[in-house]
Structure formats: C-alpha cells, structure tokens
Design a protein around this motif. Structure first.
Motif: not given
Length: 486
Positions: A211-215
């Motif tokens: 799980e990742v959200n670079l924003q």
C-alpha cells in the motif's frame, strides 16, 4: 594524573589546549584511571551499540503514518545502505585509529584543529542530550493507554523526574553494569516481537505491504523518523577508552549490532503492517502496543508495553554513557575544564553524568516530533564535520596506523560519503522554521563558547589540563615515523 611537560605542550595544544602558558598539576590526589576498572567486552558492547542506535522498533511507527507500509518497509531496508553502513564503517576505522574517550571529537580535532573539534563536541553532545530527552517521552507514551494519569500534568512531570533519577544512578554505578543491563533489556525488549510474529502468521495479508500513496507522504516526518532510528553509530566511539581491546572488538561489535538493529526494525514492521488493516492516522509512537492487543490479546499488549519501558531504559543509559564519557574525553584533551575529567569511585564521569541528566530534564517538555527534528538537525552538522575529517585524514595521512581500514582507496572513501551527505542536505532542507531557528541558536552558542573557554583558561580562572596518559597523536604513524599532524 600528571600533565604533559613543556616539551609536549605544543602537541597537546593541537588537540585542544587553549593556552600557551605552562599547565599546572591537577592536584595532590590522582584521579581514578580507566585501567583500574573493568573494561567492556564484546557482547555488552554489541547491546550498548544496539541501544545507542535503536533499542527495538519502538518509535518507528511514525514512518508508516507518514508514508504508508511500502515506503516504511523499503526505508528500513534501503536506508541502512545509504547511511548506517557508511557511518558504522567510518566509526570502525576512526574509532580504532583513535581508541580513546572523546571519539569523534578527537577525529575532527586531529584533522581540522581544536576549534572545530570543540564545535563537533558541542553539537554532538547537545544532539545526544536532546535524543535522550525522547526516552522518558516514549516510555510514558507507551504506558499512558494503560495508566491514563501519565498523559499529562503533574503525574507525568513526576514520572519523568523519577525515571531520569533512577537511570542516571545506574550510569553512575559503572559502564560494565550498563553493558550487561543492556544485554538483558535487549533480549526482553525483542522477545515479544518474535512471539507476535509467530502469532500473526495466520493473519498476514501480503497485499497490505504494498500500500502506497505518493501524493500523501509527509516527507519531513518520514525522513526524520528513518534518520533518527538508524543513526548514532558513531556514539560508541566516545567510549572507546573503556572497551576491552577496542582495535579488535569495536569493528566486530559494530557489524553484529548492525544486523541486530535492521532485523529488529524490519520484522516487527512486516508483522504489524501485514496482520492488521493499516489506518495511517493511528500509526504514531506507542501504536505497537495496540497492534499487539489486536494480534494476540491483552497479555501481549502488556508484554510489548513492558518491553517498551525496558527498551527506553536501555536507550537512556546507553546514550547517557556516550554523552558523559564524551565530556570526560574532551576534558582529558584540554577542551573542557579539568573537573569534567574527574571520575567517581565506580570509574564513571560524575560531572558529565550530572550535566547530561540536567539537559534531559530541561528538554523533556518538547513533543516527540519536535525532539526528533531538532536532534537530527544538530546531528547533521556534526556528521558533516566527521565526513570531512575522515576524508582529510585519508588524503593527508594515508599511511597513518589504522588497525581497521575500510577496504577502499581515497576516491572510494570520498564516494562513500556522498550518499549520506545528500541525505543530510535533504533532512536539513525539510526542517521547519522553528527547528531551524532553535538549532542555529545552538550552533552560534558553540561558535562563541570555545573562544570564551580559551579566554577563561588564559586568565587561569578555571583549571584546564591534558592527560599524559593519552596517545601523542603526532606519533600516531609509527610504521613510517611520519607525524600525523605536522
């Protein structure tokens, strides 16, 4: 303890003597010498390093809260190659080259002179004291869910004072006691995470790890958390004079501690993020105790909370040992007044311990994130000086005695320092204005303090002295009969 004679005064001054006047004796009664006390062996040294750097996964939760599971896991796998390994290697080489209390202060003094050696000592000591102020905060954060009264007010203040006094007394009683206590606390602190990992196996969902959200990444908190949890490898150098055969023991202990630290971070994070649905808002310091309850029940939560308490005790005593022996080492090199070099009957630096404990009490009111950011900022300045000293000594004195030498040439030494230097610049650039201003005030105080101490010594208002037991750094390169500091 006699001082260097007039013939050696010039060599002594190069390492921190502030006056051309002839030194006077310390006193009629000799100070206790390190040789009179039991030295630290391999296993306790490994766990002292472990606690100076880590102490377990307590405090890594903010990395998940700031960046999510994937970046947190990658950070604790990749960051050691960028920072921890280069710093540990540098510490092994320079610590065996100068095996005395004072550590990095001596390295910088040998390369850049006593003025910058003092600045190194001031910034690293202050960052160490700030770092040590974290541990009462972390200790109480892990207990406040079970004891709500510790969340604030007078009970929290009294708890901080009581904890500081008890752990300071442990430091006073001797470094060998600190070392073996660190071994016992280390085993106790890591064991519940081994159990938690086994219990969590049926509940693991590997998809959660990606799980990742670079924003939505708080890069400042993320980098500061990684940096704080994986630095301070050089702290053990300030205890080198207390280590049994440091030229052989120190490099091996750093290697074993590096493996222990990385595993102690990565697998608990793997367990916590894989077995429990990730709510990043909950991932803050102290959250591992809640994860333990979800995975194993109340009994495991209590075990993790107890381990956190023990871990913070271990980190506190290890850091205070490093900070106080650094002050002792600086005093033995004439950088601080003579009274900082006096030992207790247990061989410990009494004045250094008192000063370090006082700093902890004064700073413990800050929040966890503020302490980490301010400590990292000052630590970065000190590390820049260490990198410069390391490269400078490699260039100017390539044949000086190095019992352990990193197997790279001068170009390799320079290249090794580039990635951590870039990281330092990133940490500094992401600092808040408040942290920047506080840290710069601290730096300016150090820039002014050294000339003031030199003036005080010149006026003979306070005694300064240089120990005759210390190695003459001008004769360090024995094999080639070349002066190290010509």
């Amino acid at each position: 303890m006699k001082l260097r004679n007039t013939a050696n005064r010039q060599a002594s001054a190069a390492m921190g003597g502030f006056s051309d006047d002839e030194y006077v004796s310390v006193g009629e009664v000799p100070l206790p010498r390190a040789d009179n006390f039991k030295r630290v062996s391999m296993l306790p040294l490994v766990f002292i390093i472990f606690y100076e750097v880590s102490g377990g996964p307590f405090g890594v939760e903010d990395a998940v809260g700031a960046a999510g599971p994937l970046l947190a896991l990658l950070g604790f796998l990749v960051f050691p190659f960028i920072w921890s390994i280069p710093e540990a290697l540098l510490t092994a080489e320079m610590g065996t080259m100068f095996p005395e209390n004072g550590g990095y202060v001596v390295w910088v003094s040998a390369a850049l002179g006593p003025y910058w050696g003092f600045q190194q000592g001031w910034m690293k000591w202050l960052s160490g004291v700030i770092d040590n102020a974290l541990y009462p905060v972390l200790f109480l954060d892990y207990l406040k869910s079970a004891i709500p009264a510790l969340e604030g007010g007078l009970p929290r203040v009294l708890a901080v004072i009581a904890l500081t006094v008890v752990l300071t007394y442990m430091n006073y009683r001797g470094l060998t006691i600190v070392g073996w206590v660190a071994v016992l606390l280390g085993i106790f602190s890591l064991l519940p995470f081994v159990v938690m990992g086994l219990v969590a196996i049926p509940k693991l969902e590997p998809s959660r790890w990606f799980e990742v959200n670079l924003q939505d990444v708080d890069w400042n908190l993320y980098l500061n958390t990684l940096f704080w949890n994986l630095n301070y490898w050089d702290s053990i150098s300030t205890l080198a004079g207390e280590v049994d055969n440091p030229k052989r023991t120190l490099p091996k202990a750093l290697f074993y501690a590096l493996i222990l630290v990385v595993l102690g971070y990565f697998f608990p994070l793997l367990t916590g993020t894989g077995a429990v649905s990730v709510n990043r808002g909950l991932w803050t310091d102290g959250y591992f105790s809640d994860i333990a309850k979800i995975i194993g029940g109340v009994w495991l939560r209590w075990w993790v909370q107890g381990a956190a308490a023990m871990s913070n005790m271990g980190m506190f005593v290890a850091e205070m040992s490093s900070d106080s022996f650094q002050l002792l080492g600086m005093a033995e090199r004439g950088m601080l007044p003579e009274f900082f070099g006096k030992r207790s009957r247990h061989g410990t630096p009494l004045i250094g311990i008192i000063f370090s404990a006082s700093g902890v009490l004064l700073l413990s009111w800050l929040s966890f994130q503020e302490i980490v950011a301010a400590e990292n900022f000052l630590y970065c300045f000190g590390m820049i000086l260490e990198f410069i000293a390391f490269v400078w000594l490699r260039i100017k004195h390539p044949n000086a005695s190095r019992p352990y030498k990193i197997p790279v040439g001068t170009v390799g030494a320079i290249l090794m320092c580039i990635p951590p230097t870039i990281l330092i610049c990133a940490v500094l650039a992401l600092s808040t204005l408040k942290v920047f201003l506080i840290s710069m005030v601290a730096v300016v105080i150090g820039l002014v303090m050294q000339p003031c101490l030199r003036y005080v010594e010149k006026k003979r208002w306070i005694k300064f002295s240089i120990s005759s037991d210390l190695q003459d750094l001008h004769a360090n390169n024995q094999n080639n009969n070349v002066s190290l500091l010509d």
